[in-house]
Each structure stands twice: as C-alpha cells, then as structure tokens.
Design a protein around this motif. Sequence first.
Motif, PDB file in Angstrom:
ATOM      1  N   TYR A  28      -0.493  15.693 -30.225  1.00  0.00           N
ATOM      2  CA  TYR A  28       0.624  15.929 -31.127  1.00  0.00           C
ATOM      3  C   TYR A  28       1.918  16.102 -30.345  1.00  0.00           C
ATOM      4  O   TYR A  28       1.954  16.800 -29.337  1.00  0.00           O
ATOM      5  CB  TYR A  28       0.372  17.168 -31.986  1.00  0.00           C
ATOM      6  CG  TYR A  28      -0.867  17.038 -32.812  1.00  0.00           C
ATOM      7  CD1 TYR A  28      -0.861  16.336 -34.011  1.00  0.00           C
ATOM      8  CD2 TYR A  28      -2.072  17.581 -32.376  1.00  0.00           C
ATOM      9  CE1 TYR A  28      -2.016  16.184 -34.761  1.00  0.00           C
ATOM     10  CE2 TYR A  28      -3.228  17.429 -33.120  1.00  0.00           C
ATOM     11  CZ  TYR A  28      -3.195  16.739 -34.305  1.00  0.00           C
ATOM     12  OH  TYR A  28      -4.330  16.587 -35.038  1.00  0.00           O
ATOM     13  N   LYS A  29       2.985  15.484 -30.855  1.00  0.00           N
ATOM     14  CA  LYS A  29       4.307  15.610 -30.251  1.00  0.00           C
ATOM     15  C   LYS A  29       5.276  16.095 -31.310  1.00  0.00           C
ATOM     16  O   LYS A  29       5.272  15.592 -32.430  1.00  0.00           O
ATOM     17  CB  LYS A  29       4.783  14.263 -29.707  1.00  0.00           C
ATOM     18  CG  LYS A  29       3.910  13.739 -28.595  1.00  0.00           C
ATOM     19  CD  LYS A  29       4.365  12.382 -28.121  1.00  0.00           C
ATOM     20  CE  LYS A  29       3.400  11.864 -27.074  1.00  0.00           C
ATOM     21  NZ  LYS A  29       3.762  10.560 -26.564  1.00  0.00           N
ATOM     22  N   LYS A  40      11.555  18.490 -26.994  1.00  0.00           N
ATOM     23  CA  LYS A  40      10.282  17.800 -27.207  1.00  0.00           C
ATOM     24  C   LYS A  40       9.159  18.683 -26.688  1.00  0.00           C
ATOM     25  O   LYS A  40       9.238  19.206 -25.581  1.00  0.00           O
ATOM     26  CB  LYS A  40      10.262  16.462 -26.474  1.00  0.00           C
ATOM     27  CG  LYS A  40      11.322  15.500 -26.974  1.00  0.00           C
ATOM     28  CD  LYS A  40      11.327  14.227 -26.191  1.00  0.00           C
ATOM     29  CE  LYS A  40      12.461  13.319 -26.679  1.00  0.00           C
ATOM     30  NZ  LYS A  40      12.518  12.077 -25.925  1.00  0.00           N
ATOM     31  N   GLU A  42       4.731  18.873 -26.561  1.00  0.00           N
ATOM     32  CA  GLU A  42       3.455  18.181 -26.773  1.00  0.00           C
ATOM     33  C   GLU A  42       2.312  19.190 -26.677  1.00  0.00           C
ATOM     34  O   GLU A  42       2.302  20.026 -25.781  1.00  0.00           O
ATOM     35  CB  GLU A  42       3.264  17.087 -25.730  1.00  0.00           C
ATOM     36  CG  GLU A  42       4.313  16.007 -25.807  1.00  0.00           C
ATOM     37  CD  GLU A  42       4.094  14.901 -24.792  1.00  0.00           C
ATOM     38  OE1 GLU A  42       3.059  14.907 -24.097  1.00  0.00           O
ATOM     39  OE2 GLU A  42       4.960  14.023 -24.709  1.00  0.00           O
ATOM     40  N   THR A  66       4.600  14.027 -34.555  1.00  0.00           N
ATOM     41  CA  THR A  66       3.930  12.735 -34.510  1.00  0.00           C
ATOM     42  C   THR A  66       2.536  12.934 -33.948  1.00  0.00           C
ATOM     43  O   THR A  66       2.357  13.640 -32.950  1.00  0.00           O
ATOM     44  CB  THR A  66       4.711  11.746 -33.613  1.00  0.00           C
ATOM     45  OG1 THR A  66       6.046  11.663 -34.090  1.00  0.00           O
ATOM     46  CG2 THR A  66       4.084  10.372 -33.644  1.00  0.00           C
ATOM     47  N   ASP A  67       1.523  12.331 -34.600  1.00  0.00           N
ATOM     48  CA  ASP A  67       0.149  12.464 -34.103  1.00  0.00           C
ATOM     49  C   ASP A  67      -0.185  11.320 -33.145  1.00  0.00           C
ATOM     50  O   ASP A  67       0.644  10.434 -32.895  1.00  0.00           O
ATOM     51  CB  ASP A  67      -0.863  12.557 -35.252  1.00  0.00           C
ATOM     52  CG  ASP A  67      -0.946  11.312 -36.111  1.00  0.00           C
ATOM     53  OD1 ASP A  67      -0.459  10.240 -35.695  1.00  0.00           O
ATOM     54  OD2 ASP A  67      -1.519  11.401 -37.211  1.00  0.00           O
ATOM     55  N   ALA A  68      -1.386  11.334 -32.608  1.00  0.00           N
ATOM     56  CA  ALA A  68      -1.809  10.335 -31.616  1.00  0.00           C
ATOM     57  C   ALA A  68      -1.824   8.921 -32.184  1.00  0.00           C
ATOM     58  O   ALA A  68      -1.705   7.951 -31.435  1.00  0.00           O
ATOM     59  CB  ALA A  68      -3.188  10.700 -31.072  1.00  0.00           C
ATOM     60  N   ASP A  69      -1.942   8.788 -33.497  1.00  0.00           N
ATOM     61  CA  ASP A  69      -1.950   7.466 -34.137  1.00  0.00           C
ATOM     62  C   ASP A  69      -0.542   6.952 -34.442  1.00  0.00           C
ATOM     63  O   ASP A  69      -0.391   5.865 -34.985  1.00  0.00           O
ATOM     64  CB  ASP A  69      -2.768   7.514 -35.433  1.00  0.00           C
ATOM     65  CG  ASP A  69      -4.232   7.808 -35.174  1.00  0.00           C
ATOM     66  OD1 ASP A  69      -4.743   7.373 -34.115  1.00  0.00           O
ATOM     67  OD2 ASP A  69      -4.861   8.478 -36.018  1.00  0.00           O
ATOM     68  N   GLY A  70       0.475   7.770 -34.157  1.00  0.00           N
ATOM     69  CA  GLY A  70       1.847   7.363 -34.409  1.00  0.00           C
ATOM     70  C   GLY A  70       2.372   7.740 -35.777  1.00  0.00           C
ATOM     71  O   GLY A  70       3.485   7.371 -36.135  1.00  0.00           O
ATOM     72  N   ASN A  71       1.579   8.476 -36.559  1.00  0.00           N
ATOM     73  CA  ASN A  71       2.026   8.923 -37.878  1.00  0.00           C
ATOM     74  C   ASN A  71       2.991  10.090 -37.720  1.00  0.00           C
ATOM     75  O   ASN A  71       2.729  11.017 -36.955  1.00  0.00           O
ATOM     76  CB  ASN A  71       0.835   9.367 -38.729  1.00  0.00           C
ATOM     77  CG  ASN A  71      -0.157   8.252 -38.927  1.00  0.00           C
ATOM     78  OD1 ASN A  71       0.212   7.137 -39.253  1.00  0.00           O
ATOM     79  ND2 ASN A  71      -1.427   8.545 -38.711  1.00  0.00           N
ATOM     80  N   SER A  72       4.101  10.070 -38.461  1.00  0.00           N
ATOM     81  CA  SER A  72       5.106  11.129 -38.392  1.00  0.00           C
ATOM     82  C   SER A  72       5.008  12.035 -39.609  1.00  0.00           C
ATOM     83  O   SER A  72       4.738  11.567 -40.722  1.00  0.00           O
ATOM     84  CB  SER A  72       6.509  10.527 -38.316  1.00  0.00           C
ATOM     85  OG  SER A  72       6.660   9.814 -37.120  1.00  0.00           O
TER      86      SER A  72
END
Length: 84
Positions: A28-29, A40, A42, A66-72
């Motif tokens: 997660y970021k 930022k 992580e 943002t999760d590891a799949d790129g979903n925000s």
Amino acid sequence: MDTSPADCRQSLLSTRGKLASRGTALAYKMIAERENETVKIEKESSLIIVAKARIWVSEGWQVVITDADGNSYAPAEFDRLLAA
C-alpha cells in the motif's frame, strides 16, 4: 574480553536498507498533499496505512491510497481496504 557497545540504530538502519534494496514491494502507498507539500508513505498493512491516512485527512491533507494492483482509494473508500 573487551567489547564495545552495539550501535542498535546503525544496525537497524542497515537492515532496513537491505530489505528495501532487495526489491521488496510494499502493498500500500499513501500520497498526502496540502498546498505545495507532498508526503509519500508505503506500508505492507492495510490497517496501518488506513490509520495513518485518516490522521493525515483529519489534519486537512488530500490523501489517496494505492494498493499493489494499482487501485486508488479516496478517504470515503478507505473502509474497502480493511474489508479485503
């Protein structure tokens, strides 16, 4: 036998550097923005990243996770991260 005290801070920092340099991807970021500042963070844990993000939001920052799949996820969607 003469021994010198351990420098725990130095060993902790060198361990962190090794973990990061091995390419360990964090799940997660969080990006927080306010005026001309950007922060930022992580983390591997959704619980920790959501807790931190909620604190930043309460202080007036615009936050996106943002999760590891790129979903925000915007603040209204943070609970979805905890349900997974």
